[in-house]
Design a protein around this motif. Structure first.
Motif, mmCIF file in Angstrom:
data_model
loop_
_atom_site.group_PDB
_atom_site.id
_atom_site.type_symbol
_atom_site.label_atom_id
_atom_site.label_comp_id
_atom_site.label_asym_id
_atom_site.label_seq_id
_atom_site.Cartn_x
_atom_site.Cartn_y
_atom_site.Cartn_z
ATOM 1 N N ALA A 195 0.827 -1.208 0.000
ATOM 2 C CA ALA A 195 0.000 0.000 0.000
ATOM 3 C C ALA A 195 0.856 1.251 0.000
ATOM 4 O O ALA A 195 0.334 2.362 0.076
ATOM 5 C CB ALA A 195 -0.927 0.010 1.208
ATOM 6 N N THR A 196 2.162 1.102 -0.094
ATOM 7 C CA THR A 196 3.043 2.252 -0.262
ATOM 8 C C THR A 196 2.673 2.978 -1.552
ATOM 9 O O THR A 196 2.438 2.338 -2.576
ATOM 10 C CB THR A 196 4.514 1.785 -0.339
ATOM 11 O OG1 THR A 196 4.873 1.194 0.906
ATOM 12 C CG2 THR A 196 5.448 2.955 -0.620
ATOM 13 N N PRO A 197 2.594 4.305 -1.545
ATOM 14 C CA PRO A 197 2.230 5.018 -2.772
ATOM 15 C C PRO A 197 3.331 4.966 -3.815
ATOM 16 O O PRO A 197 4.518 4.852 -3.484
ATOM 17 C CB PRO A 197 2.000 6.454 -2.283
ATOM 18 C CG PRO A 197 2.838 6.572 -1.055
ATOM 19 C CD PRO A 197 2.788 5.218 -0.402
ATOM 20 N N TRP A 198 2.933 5.068 -5.078
ATOM 21 C CA TRP A 198 3.901 5.052 -6.172
ATOM 22 C C TRP A 198 4.934 6.173 -6.028
ATOM 23 O O TRP A 198 6.059 6.049 -6.503
ATOM 24 C CB TRP A 198 3.187 5.190 -7.517
ATOM 25 C CG TRP A 198 2.529 3.936 -7.997
ATOM 26 C CD1 TRP A 198 1.196 3.664 -8.061
ATOM 27 C CD2 TRP A 198 3.184 2.758 -8.488
ATOM 28 N NE1 TRP A 198 0.982 2.401 -8.552
ATOM 29 C CE2 TRP A 198 2.183 1.825 -8.829
ATOM 30 C CE3 TRP A 198 4.527 2.406 -8.672
ATOM 31 C CZ2 TRP A 198 2.479 0.565 -9.343
ATOM 32 C CZ3 TRP A 198 4.819 1.155 -9.191
ATOM 33 C CH2 TRP A 198 3.803 0.250 -9.518
ATOM 34 N N GLN A 199 4.557 7.263 -5.360
ATOM 35 C CA GLN A 199 5.491 8.371 -5.197
ATOM 36 C C GLN A 199 6.769 7.951 -4.473
ATOM 37 O O GLN A 199 7.815 8.587 -4.635
ATOM 38 C CB GLN A 199 4.832 9.528 -4.422
ATOM 39 C CG GLN A 199 3.791 10.305 -5.227
ATOM 40 C CD GLN A 199 2.395 9.769 -5.049
ATOM 41 O OE1 GLN A 199 2.184 8.566 -4.901
ATOM 42 N NE2 GLN A 199 1.414 10.663 -5.076
ATOM 43 N N LEU A 200 6.686 6.911 -3.658
ATOM 44 C CA LEU A 200 7.858 6.472 -2.896
ATOM 45 C C LEU A 200 8.561 5.283 -3.547
ATOM 46 O O LEU A 200 9.396 4.635 -2.919
ATOM 47 C CB LEU A 200 7.447 6.119 -1.462
ATOM 48 C CG LEU A 200 7.013 7.311 -0.603
ATOM 49 C CD1 LEU A 200 6.560 6.847 0.782
ATOM 50 C CD2 LEU A 200 8.134 8.328 -0.463
ATOM 51 N N TYR A 201 8.227 5.012 -4.810
ATOM 52 C CA TYR A 201 8.862 3.885 -5.492
ATOM 53 C C TYR A 201 10.381 4.008 -5.511
ATOM 54 O O TYR A 201 11.088 3.036 -5.229
ATOM 55 C CB TYR A 201 8.335 3.768 -6.925
ATOM 56 C CG TYR A 201 9.209 2.889 -7.786
ATOM 57 C CD1 TYR A 201 9.142 1.500 -7.686
ATOM 58 C CD2 TYR A 201 10.140 3.449 -8.676
ATOM 59 C CE1 TYR A 201 9.967 0.688 -8.452
ATOM 60 C CE2 TYR A 201 10.962 2.642 -9.444
ATOM 61 C CZ TYR A 201 10.876 1.263 -9.323
ATOM 62 O OH TYR A 201 11.711 0.471 -10.069
ATOM 63 N N VAL A 202 10.895 5.174 -5.856
ATOM 64 C CA VAL A 202 12.347 5.324 -5.995
ATOM 65 C C VAL A 202 13.075 5.011 -4.686
ATOM 66 O O VAL A 202 13.992 4.174 -4.678
ATOM 67 C CB VAL A 202 12.715 6.723 -6.521
ATOM 68 C CG1 VAL A 202 14.221 6.961 -6.425
ATOM 69 C CG2 VAL A 202 12.267 6.868 -7.971
ATOM 70 N N PRO A 203 12.725 5.638 -3.538
ATOM 71 C CA PRO A 203 13.445 5.274 -2.307
ATOM 72 C C PRO A 203 13.234 3.827 -1.886
ATOM 73 O O PRO A 203 14.166 3.183 -1.388
ATOM 74 C CB PRO A 203 12.905 6.257 -1.256
ATOM 75 C CG PRO A 203 11.690 6.858 -1.850
ATOM 76 C CD PRO A 203 11.832 6.788 -3.324
ATOM 77 N N ILE A 204 12.026 3.280 -2.099
ATOM 78 C CA ILE A 204 11.773 1.893 -1.706
ATOM 79 C C ILE A 204 12.554 0.929 -2.591
ATOM 80 O O ILE A 204 13.202 -0.007 -2.108
ATOM 81 C CB ILE A 204 10.264 1.579 -1.770
ATOM 82 C CG1 ILE A 204 9.513 2.314 -0.670
ATOM 83 C CG2 ILE A 204 10.028 0.069 -1.651
ATOM 84 C CD1 ILE A 204 9.856 1.863 0.736
ATOM 85 N N ALA A 205 12.500 1.118 -3.902
ATOM 86 C CA ALA A 205 13.213 0.230 -4.825
ATOM 87 C C ALA A 205 14.716 0.324 -4.614
ATOM 88 O O ALA A 205 15.427 -0.693 -4.677
ATOM 89 C CB ALA A 205 12.856 0.579 -6.270
ATOM 90 N N THR A 206 15.216 1.528 -4.354
ATOM 91 C CA THR A 206 16.643 1.702 -4.083
ATOM 92 C C THR A 206 17.049 0.946 -2.828
ATOM 93 O O THR A 206 18.099 0.295 -2.775
ATOM 94 C CB THR A 206 16.985 3.196 -3.927
ATOM 95 O OG1 THR A 206 16.632 3.880 -5.142
ATOM 96 C CG2 THR A 206 18.463 3.403 -3.649
#
Length: 329
Positions: A195-206
């Protein structure tokens, strides 16, 4: 002058019955706003306006929080190059996102995994290909939650959740990355649902990449500030997870699935329901217990009617099997 930025999220390539492939493309077009404009707004919105942060915490907060107030770009054309053929996919929506599917027929002898899918920017093909995960019709897929399953998030505690998301260093659940790597060696493909928003994809994927987790597709949540608060976004995670997991089950009816989640929200109940509905596909369920003492009555109710060998509650990933073979699932 700030220029548009584009992110192409890891997506799926699925086999069609006639030998062609359906390739999914998910793009996001936006501009990052100036930090001096964004940070005060986000601090107030998240309740950090009067919270003292160290210099390091302020820097980390600025790096992550600015993703939440990007300037989404509507009406931007998205074009990709697949093995030398150009495909115009349409224009981005109000939230800056575009989702499209392309059916591609490969020439004889061409292997799908060798296909290069690259963005085209102003008539110049992108240098970095899009990460497309081509899945065989049969095989093993791991559907994994992120928050409190592989990343320590404290979803049930609002203050801890917000600090862990925007202020503190991301922390991996010990030994989960090593377990997933072992499963990847068995040929498993990974799908990260959160449920993490797509806006935080970059820090999460990193973070996942730096922590050694296998690459996979991401299935995150669309989010707009005007619709809900950040904390309430996580509160509706079970409905969101169910729909995305079931979509994968329906689209890949011949693959075997292992579902991995935690007890912080309703993963056991969602997983149990899906297993009863798709028993030939959902072969194993692993739930990380966050209470320190497993609530057996809850799990027995969640997994009622399911073979006890199919589901397991754990606190230490070392107790889970490192080999997932045809014999074990």
């Amino acid at each position: 002058m700030r220029r548009d930025q584009r992110i192409f999220f890891p997506s799926l390539g699925l086999p069609e019955g006639d030998g062609s492939w359906q390739i999914e493309v998910h793009a996001w077009c936006f501009r990052l706003r100036a930090r001096r404009f964004v940070i005060p707004i986000v601090r107030k919105a998240l309740g950090f306006k009067h919270v003292r942060l160290t210099a390091t915490e302020q820097q980390r907060f600025a790096e992550r929080a600015r993703w939440m107030f990007v300037d989404n770009k509507r009406g931007r054309s998205i074009v990709v190059d697949i093995d030398g053929r150009i495909y115009a996919l349409g224009q981005t929506q109000a939230n800056g996102h575009l989702r499209a599917q392309i059916t591609v027929s490969l020439p004889p002898g061409r292997v799908a995994h060798e296909c290069v899918v690259a963005p085209v920017w102003r008539d110049i093909s992108g240098t970095d290909p899009i990460d497309i995960h081509f899945l065989a019709a049969e095989g093993l897929s791991i559907i994994s939650d992120i928050d409190d399953t592989i990343r320590v998030s404290h979803v049930a505690d609002r203050a801890a959740l917000l600090r862990g998301t925007f202020v503190e260093p991301f922390a991996a659940v010990p030994r989960m990355a090593e377990l997933y790597v072992a499963w990847a060696r068995c040929g498993a493909q990974f799908h990260y649902v959160s449920a993490t928003p797509w806006q935080l994809y970059v820090p999460i994927a990193t973070f996942l990449d730096a922590s050694g987790f296998p690459k996979g597709t991401f299935h995150l949540k669309d989010f707009r500030w005007r619709d809900r608060t950040f904390f309430n976004l996580f509160a509706s995670a079970d409905r969101y997870k169910r729909s995305h997991i079931e979509s994968l089950l329906k689209r890949l009816p011949r693959r075997r699935f292992v579902l991995v989640g935690d007890s912080g929200q309703r993963d056991p109940e969602v997983f149990g329901d899906l297993c009863r509905r798709y028993p030939q596909q959902v072969r194993l369920i692993f739930v990380r217990d966050l209470t320190g003492s497993a609530r057996i009555s809850r799990y027995r109710a969640a997994f009622a009617g399911i073979d006890r060998r199919v589901w397991k509650v754990f606190t230490d990933p070392a107790t889970l099997p490192t080999s997932l073979t045809d014999a074990s699932i």
